[in-house]
Design an enzyme around this catalytic site. Structure first.
Site, PDB file in Angstrom:
ATOM      1  CB  CYS A  46      47.289  40.198  45.909  1.00  0.00           C
ATOM      2  SG  CYS A  46      47.162  40.344  44.114  1.00  0.00           S
ATOM      3  CB  SER A 107      44.802  43.079  37.481  1.00  0.00           C
ATOM      4  OG  SER A 107      43.593  43.527  38.036  1.00  0.00           O
ATOM      5  CD  GLU A 112      43.064  40.241  39.593  1.00  0.00           C
ATOM      6  OE1 GLU A 112      42.677  39.301  40.304  1.00  0.00           O
ATOM      7  OE2 GLU A 112      43.876  41.095  39.961  1.00  0.00           O
ATOM      8  CD  GLN A 118      40.567  41.336  45.267  1.00  0.00           C
ATOM      9  OE1 GLN A 118      40.958  41.973  44.291  1.00  0.00           O
ATOM     10  NE2 GLN A 118      41.330  40.456  45.893  1.00  0.00           N
ATOM     11  CB  ALA A 199      42.124  37.913  49.535  1.00  0.00           C
TER      12      ALA A 199
END
EC number: 1.2.1.70
Length: 450
Positions: A46, A107, A112, A118, A199
């Protein structure tokens, strides 16, 4: 060959640009054969798009240009803008960066948990596409192991913070829900629409369940809603296209996670809401935006975006971050030592080739004089076994010296003692010395020449 990476992230770019670069990164795989790179893995999340690649040491710049030109060709961005957007990291910096990314230290929400998955899925996708070279596989597998170690041995991420959890926390704050009871009552009574199965959709549904939500509709323009809901317990309701308008009109919270090409405009959202004044919270978790940012200007509509999440992300405890960084430091050094150890392969193969050459010449003389008599075969078997034993310790020492950064001493010794110049190219796997004639096992289990 060397590994390098091309990095574009929220640290340097706005998320709209990251989204456009991420869309363009889909062109890397098809363009790989003509790019000058021997392998590539694309990690797109993201808030980042990163290309991990392998190329000949002298060809890194050419490979970089080829890969980024492939990205530019798949976007509407000028070629020079794409090239300027990516930072290039060398092999050592690449390993540290990926390990920090994988454990969540880089992140927007530090610690996270989604990012580790991912990273793992990025490697899987590259392997399925046939673009992941051996060194890249080892790099990503090391990053995955490091993420597991950090998760097991530190408190980083123990609070379960994630992009989704912070976004839902913001939704509670915007509605003035300050105590746990009020928050749970809100989610239990709220009508929620989840658009897309992208996602963050799975994590979103799980978070909503944890917070007590009971009325959640899921819509996917690609028709995946029913399977998505079924795979996650079936408690949410899959909605077809004809039901979306009514769901929007009744929703207290709409969460976008589709990343489709079309955005919902303020006019369309207002039309679907039938002009009502019911408070609505819109949470847009799609990197390419499911909602036009102007929906925030509508009356009684609050908009939460990935940028909102980045700004609101809580700081992790310094102790947990320090512990995680220490584990990353150890993992990076272990990875580097392993890579240095592999650099000894060429020298080991050179010594083995030299030794076998001497052996084969002597055996040719024996076979020329005695043929394949029992005595000659016994001699050959004994000599080959002896060579294997003699080469074992030098091979082990070569690996050890390479891991310590002292391979040059080993190579100097080969040249001084045997006149061997170790080739500067990757070596293939080096096996045991094989006999020229068929072999069978004797009664004691030892191999003998037939």
């Amino acid at each position: 060959m060397t590994v390098f990476s091309l990095v574009a992230s929220h640290h340097d770019l706005d998320l709209d640009t990251v989204a456009r670069l991420s869309a363009g990164a889909t062109g890397v795989g098809p363009a790989l054969p003509g790019s000058g790179a021997a392998g590539a893995v694309v990690l797109a999340t993201c808030n980042r798009v990163e290309i991990y690649a392998e190329a000949d040491g002298a060809g890194v710049e050419a490979a970089r240009a080829g890969l980024l030109s492939a990205v530019a060709a798949s976007t509407s961005l000028p070629d020079e803008d794409v090239h300027a957007a990516f930072r290039t990291l060398d092999a050592d910096a690449t390993a540290r960066h990926l390990f920090e990314v994988g454990v969540g230290l880089d992140s927007a929400v530090v610690g996270e948990r989604e990012i580790a998955g991912q990273v793992r899925r990025a490697l899987t996708a590259a392997q399925e596409a046939g673009t992941a070279s051996g060194p890249l596989v080892r790099l990503f597998e090391s990053a995955t192991r490091t993420a597991k170690d950090v998760g097991s041995h530190t408190a980083l991420g123990a609070a379960g913070r994630s992009v989704v959890s912070v976004a839902l926390d913001l939704a509670e704050e915007l509605r003035g829900l300050t105590d746990a009871a009020a928050q749970r009552d809100f989610w239990a009574g709220a009508t929620i629409l989840l658009i897309g199965t992208g996602a963050y959709a799975g994590t979103t549904l799980a978070q909503l369940a944890d917070r007590g939500a009971t009325t959640v509709g899921v819509h996917s323009a690609s028709g995946r809603a029913e399977q998505f809901v079924a795979d996650r317990g079936g408690w949410a309701l899959a909605l077809g296209g004809e039901a979306v308008a009514g769901a929007v009109a009744e929703a207290d919270v709409i969460i976008g996670s589709s990343g489709g090409e079309r955005q919902i405009s303020p006019e369309r959202l207002q039309e679907l809401r039938e002009g009502g004044r019911r408070p609505l919270t819109v949470v847009d978790l799609a990197l390419s935006r499911d909602f036009d940012p102007a929906v925030a200007d509508l009356p009684d509509v609050d908009l939460i975006t990935l940028e909102s999440v980045r700004l609101a992300a809580p700081e992790q405890a310094q102790v947990a971050v320090a512990e995680a960084r220490a584990l990353v430091d150890d993992a990076v050094e272990e990875y580097r030592a392993a890579q240095r150890g592999r650099s000894a392969d060429a020298a080991i193969k050179a010594l083995r080739r030299h030794t076998l050459g001497v052996l084969d010449r002597e055996l040719e003389r024996v076979r020329a004089r005695h043929g394949c008599t029992a005595a000659a075969e016994e001699v050959e078997f004994a000599l080959r076994r002896m060579v294997n034993q003699l080469l074992h310790e030098p091979s082990v020492r070569a690996k050890r010296l390479a891991a310590e950064g002292r391979l040059d001493r080993y190579e100097d010794a080969l040249e001084a003692v045997f006149g061997i110049e170790a080739p500067g190219r990757p070596a293939s796997e080096v096996g045991t010395v094989e006999a020229a004639c068929p072999a069978h096992e004797d009664e004691g289990g030892a191999a003998r020449i037939a």
